[in-house]
Design a protein around this motif. Structure first.
Motif, PDB file in Angstrom:
ATOM      1  N   LEU A  89       0.187  -1.117   0.194  1.00 42.14           N
ATOM      2  CA  LEU A  89      -0.216  -0.123   0.323  1.00 42.14           C
ATOM      3  C   LEU A  89       0.813   1.542   0.391  1.00 42.14           C
ATOM      4  CD1 LEU A  89      -2.632  -0.963   2.980  1.00 42.14           C
ATOM      5  CD2 LEU A  89      -3.164  -1.435   0.154  1.00 42.14           C
ATOM      6  N   SER A  90       2.569   0.645  -0.122  1.00 43.20           N
ATOM      7  CA  SER A  90       3.569   2.704   0.572  1.00 43.20           C
ATOM      8  C   SER A  90       3.890   2.463  -0.878  1.00 43.20           C
ATOM      9  CB  SER A  90       3.575   1.859   1.576  1.00 43.20           C
ATOM     10  OG  SER A  90       4.557   0.728   1.372  1.00 43.20           O
ATOM     11  N   GLN A  91       4.457   3.920  -0.993  1.00 39.03           N
ATOM     12  CA  GLN A  91       5.215   4.088  -1.661  1.00 39.03           C
ATOM     13  C   GLN A  91       6.767   4.189  -0.530  1.00 39.03           C
ATOM     14  OE1 GLN A  91       2.536   6.456  -0.941  1.00 39.03           O
ATOM     15  NE2 GLN A  91       1.797   5.142  -2.494  1.00 39.03           N
ATOM     16  N   ARG A  92       7.121   3.847   0.356  1.00 37.38           N
ATOM     17  CA  ARG A  92       7.531   3.969   1.094  1.00 37.38           C
ATOM     18  C   ARG A  92       7.798   3.068   2.423  1.00 37.38           C
ATOM     19  NH1 ARG A  92      13.429   6.434   0.033  1.00 37.38           N
ATOM     20  NH2 ARG A  92      14.497   6.929   1.474  1.00 37.38           N
ATOM     21  N   TYR A 112      15.750  -6.301  -1.612  1.00 41.04           N
ATOM     22  CA  TYR A 112      15.782  -4.733  -1.979  1.00 41.04           C
ATOM     23  C   TYR A 112      14.552  -4.319  -3.275  1.00 41.04           C
ATOM     24  CZ  TYR A 112      16.732   0.289  -2.996  1.00 41.04           C
ATOM     25  OH  TYR A 112      16.345   1.255  -3.434  1.00 41.04           O
ATOM     26  N   GLU A 113      13.698  -3.980  -3.140  1.00 39.39           N
ATOM     27  CA  GLU A 113      12.968  -2.691  -4.099  1.00 39.39           C
ATOM     28  C   GLU A 113      12.817  -1.628  -4.244  1.00 39.39           C
ATOM     29  OE1 GLU A 113      11.291  -3.665  -6.245  1.00 39.39           O
ATOM     30  OE2 GLU A 113      11.079  -6.026  -6.446  1.00 39.39           O
ATOM     31  N   PRO A 114      12.742  -0.257  -4.788  1.00 41.37           N
ATOM     32  CA  PRO A 114      13.057   1.053  -5.079  1.00 41.37           C
ATOM     33  C   PRO A 114      11.622   1.157  -4.019  1.00 41.37           C
ATOM     34  CG  PRO A 114      13.311   0.243  -7.322  1.00 41.37           C
ATOM     35  CD  PRO A 114      13.221  -0.819  -6.751  1.00 41.37           C
ATOM     36  N   GLY A 115      12.383   2.649  -2.780  1.00 37.69           N
ATOM     37  CA  GLY A 115      11.239   2.812  -1.651  1.00 37.69           C
ATOM     38  C   GLY A 115      11.236   1.330  -0.320  1.00 37.69           C
ATOM     39  N   ASP A 116      12.297   0.762  -0.253  1.00 33.37           N
ATOM     40  CA  ASP A 116      12.925  -0.189   0.615  1.00 33.37           C
ATOM     41  C   ASP A 116      14.212   0.901   1.346  1.00 33.37           C
ATOM     42  OD1 ASP A 116      10.970  -1.554   0.241  1.00 33.37           O
ATOM     43  OD2 ASP A 116      12.802  -3.136  -0.531  1.00 33.37           O
ATOM     44  N   THR A 117      14.363   1.443   2.821  1.00 35.02           N
ATOM     45  CA  THR A 117      14.952   1.962   3.938  1.00 35.02           C
ATOM     46  C   THR A 117      14.871   0.989   5.198  1.00 35.02           C
ATOM     47  OG1 THR A 117      15.791   4.183   3.551  1.00 35.02           O
ATOM     48  CG2 THR A 117      13.598   4.029   4.432  1.00 35.02           C
ATOM     49  N   ASP A 118      15.994   1.419   5.051  1.00 30.41           N
ATOM     50  CA  ASP A 118      16.593   1.225   7.319  1.00 30.41           C
ATOM     51  C   ASP A 118      16.855   2.217   8.047  1.00 30.41           C
ATOM     52  OD1 ASP A 118      17.215  -0.281   8.477  1.00 30.41           O
ATOM     53  OD2 ASP A 118      18.419  -1.486   7.561  1.00 30.41           O
ATOM     54  N   LEU A 119      16.270   2.336   9.130  1.00 34.19           N
ATOM     55  CA  LEU A 119      16.612   3.235  10.186  1.00 34.19           C
ATOM     56  C   LEU A 119      18.337   3.356  10.313  1.00 34.19           C
ATOM     57  CD1 LEU A 119      14.138   3.743  12.711  1.00 34.19           C
ATOM     58  CD2 LEU A 119      14.348   4.771  10.292  1.00 34.19           C
ATOM     59  N   ALA A 120      19.148   1.887  10.290  1.00 40.56           N
ATOM     60  CA  ALA A 120      20.535   2.254  10.545  1.00 40.56           C
ATOM     61  C   ALA A 120      21.211   2.499   9.480  1.00 40.56           C
ATOM     62  CB  ALA A 120      20.456   0.299  10.243  1.00 40.56           C
ATOM     63  N   GLU A 166      14.308  11.360  15.682  1.00 44.67           N
ATOM     64  CA  GLU A 166      14.594  11.790  14.555  1.00 44.67           C
ATOM     65  C   GLU A 166      15.245  11.290  13.295  1.00 44.67           C
ATOM     66  OE1 GLU A 166      18.089  14.557  16.523  1.00 44.67           O
ATOM     67  OE2 GLU A 166      18.079  13.149  17.805  1.00 44.67           O
ATOM     68  N   LEU A 167      15.685   9.712  13.589  1.00 48.06           N
ATOM     69  CA  LEU A 167      16.313   8.974  12.506  1.00 48.06           C
ATOM     70  C   LEU A 167      14.641   9.026  11.336  1.00 48.06           C
ATOM     71  CD1 LEU A 167      17.457   6.310  14.055  1.00 48.06           C
ATOM     72  CD2 LEU A 167      18.869   8.272  13.180  1.00 48.06           C
ATOM     73  N   LEU A 168      14.146   8.371  12.401  1.00 47.50           N
ATOM     74  CA  LEU A 168      12.147   8.381  11.312  1.00 47.50           C
ATOM     75  C   LEU A 168      11.638   9.687  10.450  1.00 47.50           C
ATOM     76  CD1 LEU A 168      10.139   6.657  10.783  1.00 47.50           C
ATOM     77  CD2 LEU A 168       8.447   7.760  13.085  1.00 47.50           C
ATOM     78  N   ALA A 169      11.914  10.774  11.016  1.00 50.73           N
ATOM     79  CA  ALA A 169      11.651  12.120  10.027  1.00 50.73           C
ATOM     80  C   ALA A 169      12.700  12.406   9.230  1.00 50.73           C
ATOM     81  CB  ALA A 169      12.229  13.192  11.375  1.00 50.73           C
ATOM     82  N   GLU A 170      13.650  11.652  10.095  1.00 45.38           N
ATOM     83  CA  GLU A 170      15.052  12.375   8.335  1.00 45.38           C
ATOM     84  C   GLU A 170      14.433  10.991   7.192  1.00 45.38           C
ATOM     85  OE1 GLU A 170      19.206  10.602   7.127  1.00 45.38           O
ATOM     86  OE2 GLU A 170      19.667  11.480   8.952  1.00 45.38           O
ATOM     87  N   GLU A 171      13.581   9.911   7.342  1.00 48.93           N
ATOM     88  CA  GLU A 171      12.964   9.580   6.524  1.00 48.93           C
ATOM     89  C   GLU A 171      11.996   9.545   5.859  1.00 48.93           C
ATOM     90  OE1 GLU A 171      14.800   6.820   5.172  1.00 48.93           O
ATOM     91  OE2 GLU A 171      16.558   6.465   6.429  1.00 48.93           O
ATOM     92  N   LEU A 172      11.462  10.622   6.153  1.00 49.81           N
ATOM     93  CA  LEU A 172      10.176  10.974   5.670  1.00 49.81           C
ATOM     94  C   LEU A 172      10.580  12.491   4.541  1.00 49.81           C
ATOM     95  CD1 LEU A 172       7.957  10.821   9.339  1.00 49.81           C
ATOM     96  CD2 LEU A 172       8.235   9.228   7.229  1.00 49.81           C
ATOM     97  N   ARG A 173      11.687  12.773   5.085  1.00 52.65           N
ATOM     98  CA  ARG A 173      11.926  13.825   3.721  1.00 52.65           C
ATOM     99  C   ARG A 173      12.063  14.033   2.655  1.00 52.65           C
ATOM    100  NH1 ARG A 173      16.864  14.714   8.109  1.00 52.65           N
ATOM    101  NH2 ARG A 173      15.222  16.159   9.707  1.00 52.65           N
ATOM    102  N   ARG A 174      12.188  12.580   2.235  1.00 53.63           N
ATOM    103  CA  ARG A 174      12.532  11.357   0.871  1.00 53.63           C
ATOM    104  C   ARG A 174      11.582  10.770   1.047  1.00 53.63           C
ATOM    105  NH1 ARG A 174      18.341  10.283  -0.865  1.00 53.63           N
ATOM    106  NH2 ARG A 174      17.094   9.854  -2.397  1.00 53.63           N
ATOM    107  N   LEU A 175      10.772  10.638  -0.469  1.00 55.41           N
ATOM    108  CA  LEU A 175       9.878   9.375  -0.394  1.00 55.41           C
ATOM    109  C   LEU A 175      10.302   8.818  -1.932  1.00 55.41           C
ATOM    110  CD1 LEU A 175       5.920  11.092   0.905  1.00 55.41           C
ATOM    111  CD2 LEU A 175       7.628   9.492   1.974  1.00 55.41           C
ATOM    112  N   ASP A 176      11.458   9.726  -2.866  1.00 54.59           N
ATOM    113  CA  ASP A 176      11.811   8.771  -4.004  1.00 54.59           C
ATOM    114  C   ASP A 176      12.669   7.814  -3.024  1.00 54.59           C
ATOM    115  OD1 ASP A 176      13.808  10.582  -2.497  1.00 54.59           O
ATOM    116  OD2 ASP A 176      14.528  10.908  -4.726  1.00 54.59           O
TER     117      ASP A 176
END
Length: 366
Positions: free
Chosen positions: A143-146, A168-176, A280-290
């Motif tokens: 359901l998600s873009q990220r 991995y698929e485009p849109g995946d990311t990791d707080l690590a 802070e890590l989550l806020a950083e990841e929400l800054r970009r959705l590409d």
């Protein structure tokens, strides 16, 4: 304001949101995305607090999905949905719905979440614990873009990185990955200040911290040199040492707050490298959705291509030496790196020749 709904439906939850907004006089405007947080009861408080703090930078509708484990076989066949609607000061800068799923409905969380998504707004799913092996093909992830995971929360972080690389698929990311953004920025800026060829790299940190592997893979992928992963007492990442033809470059942090940057021919300088909170890590990841292509490239480099981690006996033996010398192992094919392996007859097989590289340019920290 809080509204508790027991044995409810998605339709009643939407009505509860409208009722709560009217009660406090807050219109449903200004929210930029829907954040779906998947967690368990044990970690729900921390995950919800991080999401609320991040919403102050990214106002959003936060849907917290908690799958409750039924105690008896009869309970597992019965479905129930409980919800807690929060708006105003209880929900950060947006609105929050805590969903507790019981019985068979736990296997169909997407059917509960779908009617509650904000229309025409991007969707981000964050698994604070127990992320699926393939987030993009998970019913909620679809359901998600990220899709945000945290390999640090896994029981075996290194194995988790291998799974992330395979699926991995485009849109995946990791707080690590987000945890090493300041390190990547600092190292990229440091390499802009030297005009020497990089021979090898060592990255040291806690044994169970996947951010150390990710930083090592990023350096190996970008610099095309030998990179070795070493173990330290922490906290987190503690040191990066780059051997160059002009002398070593080191970035050392021992207390988790301040680091020392040492460049050849320059005085040491103190730099801020504070360990950041999850919000802070989550806020950083929400800054970009590409899609994050830099993360994808580093992840696909592969943990198994890094130099081996020292055992406890090897670390003790190395510590007893007056001047510790750490071996460097190849992580890429000689044709790709420009490093020619030394002949075993020379007696110097662990010493690589410098890679013939163009002057190092600043790497994109993202």
């Amino acid at each position: 304001m809080k509204i508790d709904l027991t044995d409810t439906t998605a339709s009643k939850i939407n009505k509860g949101l409208v009722k709560a907004r009217r009660a406090i006089g807050t219109p449903a405007v200004g929210m930029v995305l829907t954040l779906v947080v998947v967690t368990d009861e044990e970690n729900a408080y921390d995950a919800l607090k991080a999401a609320n703090d991040a919403s102050r930078e990214h106002p959003s509708r936060t849907l917290v999905v908690i799958k409750r484990v039924s105690r008896s076989p009869r309970d597992r066949t019965q479905s129930r949905l409980d919800a807690e609607v929060r708006v105003g000061t209880d929900a950060g800068s947006g609105e929050t719905v805590v969903l507790r799923l019981y019985g068979e409905v736990s296997d169909h969380a997407q059917s509960v979440v779908l009617p509650l998504l904000l229309p025409d707004a991007p969707v981000v799913v964050w698994w604070s614990v127990d992320a699926p092996r393939d987030p993009a093909n998970d019913p909620l992830g679809a359901l998600s873009q990220r899709r945000v995971t945290d390999s640090y929360a896994a029981e075996k972080p290194v194995d988790e990185l291998r799974s992330r690389a395979e699926s991995y698929e485009p849109g995946d990311t990791d707080l690590a990955w987000a945890r090493i953004t300041p390190w990547r920025s600092m190292l990229a800026a440091a390499l802009d200040q030297v005009d020497s060829e990089i021979v090898s790299v060592e990255v040291a940190g806690e044994e169970s911290n996947p951010s150390v592997e990710l930083l090592a893979m990023w350096l190996a992928d970008r610099l095309h040199v030998h990179v070795r992963r070493a173990v330290s007492a922490g906290p987190g990442l503690t040191q990066v040492r780059l051997e160059t033809t002009g002398g070593p470059i080191t970035l050392h942090r021992s207390d988790g707050a301040m680091a020392t940057l040492a460049l050849p021919g320059q005085p040491d300088r103190a730099v801020a490298l504070k360990r950041r909170e999850t919000s802070e890590l989550l806020a950083e990841e929400l800054r970009r959705l590409d899609p994050d292509d830099t993360y994808a490239s580093a992840l696909r480099f592969g943990v198994d291509r890094l130099g081996g981690i020292q055992s406890a006996a090897e670390r003790a033996e190395a510590a007893a030496q007056p001047v510790p010398t750490l071996p460097v192992r190849a992580v890429t094919e000689p044709a790709a790196t420009g490093v020619q392996p030394a002949s075993s007859e020379s007696g110097d097989s662990d010493r690589p020749t410098p890679a013939k590289m163009p002057p190092v340019k600043k790497a994109d920290p993202q």
